[in-house]
Design a protein around this motif. Structure first.
Motif, mmCIF file in Angstrom:
data_model
loop_
_atom_site.group_PDB
_atom_site.id
_atom_site.type_symbol
_atom_site.label_atom_id
_atom_site.label_comp_id
_atom_site.label_asym_id
_atom_site.label_seq_id
_atom_site.Cartn_x
_atom_site.Cartn_y
_atom_site.Cartn_z
ATOM 1 N N MET A 1 16.996 48.692 27.588
ATOM 2 C CA MET A 1 17.308 48.408 28.957
ATOM 3 C C MET A 1 18.390 49.384 29.405
ATOM 4 S SD MET A 1 18.446 44.944 30.934
ATOM 5 C CE MET A 1 19.897 44.637 30.006
ATOM 6 N N ILE A 2 18.234 49.881 30.600
ATOM 7 C CA ILE A 2 19.200 50.790 31.204
ATOM 8 C C ILE A 2 19.720 50.102 32.459
ATOM 9 C CG2 ILE A 2 19.544 53.058 32.245
ATOM 10 C CD1 ILE A 2 16.959 53.900 30.722
ATOM 11 N N THR A 3 21.031 50.033 32.616
ATOM 12 C CA THR A 3 21.611 49.400 33.790
ATOM 13 C C THR A 3 22.426 50.425 34.569
ATOM 14 O OG1 THR A 3 21.729 47.284 32.652
ATOM 15 C CG2 THR A 3 23.102 47.531 34.592
ATOM 16 N N PHE A 4 22.172 50.468 35.858
ATOM 17 C CA PHE A 4 22.918 51.344 36.757
ATOM 18 C C PHE A 4 23.860 50.469 37.568
ATOM 19 C CE2 PHE A 4 18.874 53.395 35.967
ATOM 20 C CZ PHE A 4 19.263 54.675 35.657
ATOM 21 N N ALA A 5 25.117 50.888 37.675
ATOM 22 C CA ALA A 5 26.089 50.094 38.417
ATOM 23 C C ALA A 5 26.835 50.979 39.409
ATOM 24 C CB ALA A 5 27.079 49.446 37.463
ATOM 25 N N ASP A 6 27.132 50.394 40.539
ATOM 26 C CA ASP A 6 27.868 51.070 41.600
ATOM 27 C C ASP A 6 28.754 50.008 42.231
ATOM 28 O OD1 ASP A 6 28.657 52.057 44.185
ATOM 29 O OD2 ASP A 6 27.013 53.472 44.112
ATOM 30 N N SER A 7 29.991 50.347 42.533
ATOM 31 C CA SER A 7 30.913 49.357 43.079
ATOM 32 C C SER A 7 30.470 48.830 44.440
ATOM 33 C CB SER A 7 32.316 49.950 43.186
ATOM 34 O OG SER A 7 32.304 51.059 44.067
ATOM 35 N N ARG A 8 29.562 49.545 45.105
ATOM 36 C CA ARG A 8 29.120 49.130 46.439
ATOM 37 C C ARG A 8 27.827 48.321 46.430
ATOM 38 N NH1 ARG A 8 28.909 55.136 48.223
ATOM 39 N NH2 ARG A 8 28.049 55.051 46.146
ATOM 40 N N ALA A 9 27.255 48.060 45.258
ATOM 41 C CA ALA A 9 25.978 47.343 45.194
ATOM 42 C C ALA A 9 25.872 46.566 43.882
ATOM 43 C CB ALA A 9 24.829 48.335 45.311
ATOM 44 N N PRO B 1 24.342 45.568 40.290
ATOM 45 C CA PRO B 1 23.736 46.377 39.222
ATOM 46 C C PRO B 1 22.213 46.280 39.246
ATOM 47 C CG PRO B 1 25.462 44.971 38.345
ATOM 48 C CD PRO B 1 25.222 44.538 39.756
ATOM 49 N N VAL B 2 21.568 47.349 38.809
ATOM 50 C CA VAL B 2 20.113 47.406 38.728
ATOM 51 C C VAL B 2 19.751 47.697 37.282
ATOM 52 C CG1 VAL B 2 18.057 48.656 39.459
ATOM 53 C CG2 VAL B 2 19.913 48.253 41.090
ATOM 54 N N SER B 3 18.868 46.888 36.726
ATOM 55 C CA SER B 3 18.446 47.080 35.337
ATOM 56 C C SER B 3 16.995 47.535 35.292
ATOM 57 C CB SER B 3 18.588 45.783 34.546
ATOM 58 O OG SER B 3 19.933 45.396 34.476
ATOM 59 N N LEU B 4 16.739 48.488 34.405
ATOM 60 C CA LEU B 4 15.382 48.965 34.169
ATOM 61 C C LEU B 4 15.050 48.758 32.705
ATOM 62 C CD1 LEU B 4 15.406 52.414 36.002
ATOM 63 C CD2 LEU B 4 14.368 50.297 36.794
ATOM 64 N N TRP B 5 13.883 48.217 32.431
ATOM 65 C CA TRP B 5 13.384 48.124 31.063
ATOM 66 C C TRP B 5 12.548 49.361 30.821
ATOM 67 C CZ3 TRP B 5 14.938 44.362 27.808
ATOM 68 C CH2 TRP B 5 15.593 43.275 28.376
ATOM 69 N N TRP B 6 12.909 50.125 29.808
ATOM 70 C CA TRP B 6 12.194 51.360 29.482
ATOM 71 C C TRP B 6 11.480 51.145 28.167
ATOM 72 C CZ3 TRP B 6 14.857 56.770 28.723
ATOM 73 C CH2 TRP B 6 13.884 57.735 28.531
ATOM 74 N N SER B 7 10.179 51.018 28.223
ATOM 75 C CA SER B 7 9.375 50.870 27.020
ATOM 76 C C SER B 7 9.062 52.265 26.498
ATOM 77 C CB SER B 7 8.078 50.121 27.337
ATOM 78 O OG SER B 7 7.256 50.075 26.207
ATOM 79 N N THR B 8 9.612 52.605 25.334
ATOM 80 C CA THR B 8 9.476 53.968 24.818
ATOM 81 C C THR B 8 8.393 54.115 23.770
ATOM 82 O OG1 THR B 8 11.189 53.573 23.175
ATOM 83 C CG2 THR B 8 11.889 54.512 25.281
ATOM 84 N N SER B 9 7.667 53.039 23.484
ATOM 85 C CA SER B 9 6.588 53.159 22.504
ATOM 86 C C SER B 9 5.237 53.050 23.211
ATOM 87 C CB SER B 9 6.719 52.073 21.432
ATOM 88 O OG SER B 9 6.629 50.803 22.033
ATOM 89 N N GLY B 10 4.252 53.690 22.634
ATOM 90 C CA GLY B 10 2.930 53.674 23.258
ATOM 91 C C GLY B 10 2.961 54.393 24.589
ATOM 92 N N CYS B 11 2.337 53.825 25.582
ATOM 93 C CA CYS B 11 2.365 54.398 26.938
ATOM 94 C C CYS B 11 3.685 53.989 27.575
ATOM 95 C CB CYS B 11 1.191 53.875 27.750
ATOM 96 S SG CYS B 11 1.130 54.562 29.405
ATOM 97 N N GLN B 12 4.588 54.942 27.748
ATOM 98 C CA GLN B 12 5.929 54.634 28.243
ATOM 99 C C GLN B 12 5.879 54.127 29.680
ATOM 100 O OE1 GLN B 12 8.928 57.531 27.442
ATOM 101 N NE2 GLN B 12 7.893 58.227 25.602
#
Length: 60
Positions: free
Chosen positions: A1-9, A11-22
């Motif tokens: 999981m990758i989380t992006f954070a900004d003090s003005r919004a 946080p947004v999390s992305l699940w990145w599946s790196t096996s098989g079809c990414q």
């Protein structure tokens, strides 16, 4: 999981599946790799950021 954070919004999390079809998945939208130039650029940027982070923590 990758989380992006900004003090003005919330946080947004992305699940990145790196096996098989990414894929990236934010819980509502799922994006497959499938010859996508923007996905390839995202992968490269994340890999660079992780390598830079790892280099900072492994320096002696």
């Amino acid at each position: 999981m990758i989380t992006f954070a900004d003090s003005r919004a919330a946080p947004v999390s992305l699940w990145w599946s790196t096996s098989g079809c990414q894929t990236l998945d934010n819980g509502r939208v799922r994006a497959p790799q499938l010859a996508s130039p923007s996905f390839a650029r995202f992968q490269a940027a994340v890999r660079r950021a992780l390598q830079e982070r790892d280099a900072r923590f492994t320096r002696t």
